[in-house]
Write an enzyme that holds these catalytic residues in place. Sequence first.
Site, PDB file in Angstrom:
ATOM      1  N   LYS A  81       4.674  29.100  40.733  1.00  0.00           N
ATOM      2  CA  LYS A  81       5.156  29.269  42.106  1.00  0.00           C
ATOM      3  C   LYS A  81       5.917  28.014  42.494  1.00  0.00           C
ATOM      4  CE  LYS A  81       4.600  32.192  45.599  1.00  0.00           C
ATOM      5  NZ  LYS A  81       4.553  33.640  45.578  1.00  0.00           N
ATOM      6  N   GLY A 181       0.664  48.851  59.010  1.00  0.00           N
ATOM      7  CA  GLY A 181       1.947  48.217  58.681  1.00  0.00           C
ATOM      8  C   GLY A 181       2.912  49.204  58.046  1.00  0.00           C
ATOM      9  N   GLY A 183       6.169  48.619  57.275  1.00  0.00           N
ATOM     10  CA  GLY A 183       7.327  47.821  56.895  1.00  0.00           C
ATOM     11  C   GLY A 183       7.901  48.303  55.573  1.00  0.00           C
ATOM     12  N   HIS A 184       8.429  47.363  54.791  1.00  0.00           N
ATOM     13  CA  HIS A 184       9.107  47.728  53.544  1.00  0.00           C
ATOM     14  C   HIS A 184       8.229  48.562  52.625  1.00  0.00           C
ATOM     15  CE1 HIS A 184      11.731  44.404  54.845  1.00  0.00           C
ATOM     16  NE2 HIS A 184      12.646  45.188  54.301  1.00  0.00           N
ATOM     17  N   VAL A 185       6.982  48.133  52.417  1.00  0.00           N
ATOM     18  CA  VAL A 185       6.103  48.871  51.494  1.00  0.00           C
ATOM     19  C   VAL A 185       5.464  50.063  52.198  1.00  0.00           C
ATOM     20  CG1 VAL A 185       4.107  48.741  49.978  1.00  0.00           C
ATOM     21  CG2 VAL A 185       5.607  46.752  50.199  1.00  0.00           C
TER      22      VAL A 185
END
Length: 361
Positions: A81, A181, A183-185
Amino acid sequence: MSLKLTRIPQAGYEQVVTCEDPETGLRAIIAVHDTTLGPALGGMRMWPYASWDDALFDVLRLARGMTYKSAVAETGLGGGKSVILGNPKTQKSEKLFLAMGRFIDSLGGAYITAEDVGSSVDDMVIVRRATRHVTGLPHAAGSSGDPSPWTALGCFRGIVACLEEAFGSAEVRGRTVAIQGCGHVGKYLAQHLAQAGATLLLADVAPERVQDVARATGGTIVDPSEILFQRCDVLAPCALGAVFNDETLPRLKTRIVAGAANNVLLREEHGARLKAMDVLYAPDYIINAGGIINVSIEIEAGGYNEARSRAKVENIYNALKRVFAISKSHNISSNEASNRLAEEILARGRAKRLKPSAAER
Ligand code: NAD
């Protein structure tokens, strides 16, 4: 032009390097946790950390998490990371990301970057000018594109595995799934579930998002403060981390927890609490690995191949089945079982690396 690089010895990590570049203002850390199974892939996070110590704590934790995630997902990658200390809203610049690209390049491919919190596809396009060790570029550049639909597909297959485990039937039709949620997913996951005949309960703090998804799927909108506590078969957290904690656990009315959000357990012990409550928990880094699996296909020789990606993402079903089998046979929580599975895979990888090849014997 010259970056000031400092190696920080860190037990259990292959390389941890800090970078300072007064010319561009770059202050960053790359942590390569483990490359036993392949080069370390993990996102580039840009965040206004209060100190170097805070940034170091975060990058070490995230890099190790990537090793486990990639090991179980069989991506052929290790874990790493990077973090940039800075405010992504006010401190981004072309020269900053070019310097970051040079920093990544200095590791010679041990670390491969991608977008993450605070960094975007556009930033990766700049980084690419300074290093080839970057993924998640726009589709047009021969890349794997938006990871979210793949994360959602993996979640859907994971939910099917959970239904089979908990109810003895993989049938989605007639099951109630609450999604926190959209959102995108969350929105793609809702589509998969609606197509398979699930009844959906949906929440998002952004009203227009939940309304769009409800319209497209026929789901029912629930107040965001109540979504975790709905009576349902599956609760799919697709928004925030740490949602399962001392306050929320006693109020759950679900048989399964399976969603895309990262670090949903406040502490590891909350996984054991879920098990004691007879709630089947799909460990987050197993069920949300679709995105990284898709990216890993981009790095494979021969380039990106969508059919291969689909087959590997669908395999999340089998990965979860393995985790549940370990959890049952050792009577441990599923999060502990997934860590054990990851460590076993890594140990096998290390043993293989130590074994001399036929040419060396
Ligand atoms: P996103 O930001 O597009 O969607 C998150 C949604 O949750 C937003 O619409 C937001 O308004 C909503 N939200 C925030 N707080 C909420 C609350 N209290 N109640 C209800 N809704 C709330 O993010 P995403 O890309 O869809 O990712 C969702 C989660 O999955 C994140 O935790 C992310 O780290 C994780 N994840 C995503 C991917 C991926 O491919 N995008 C891969 C692995 C893990």
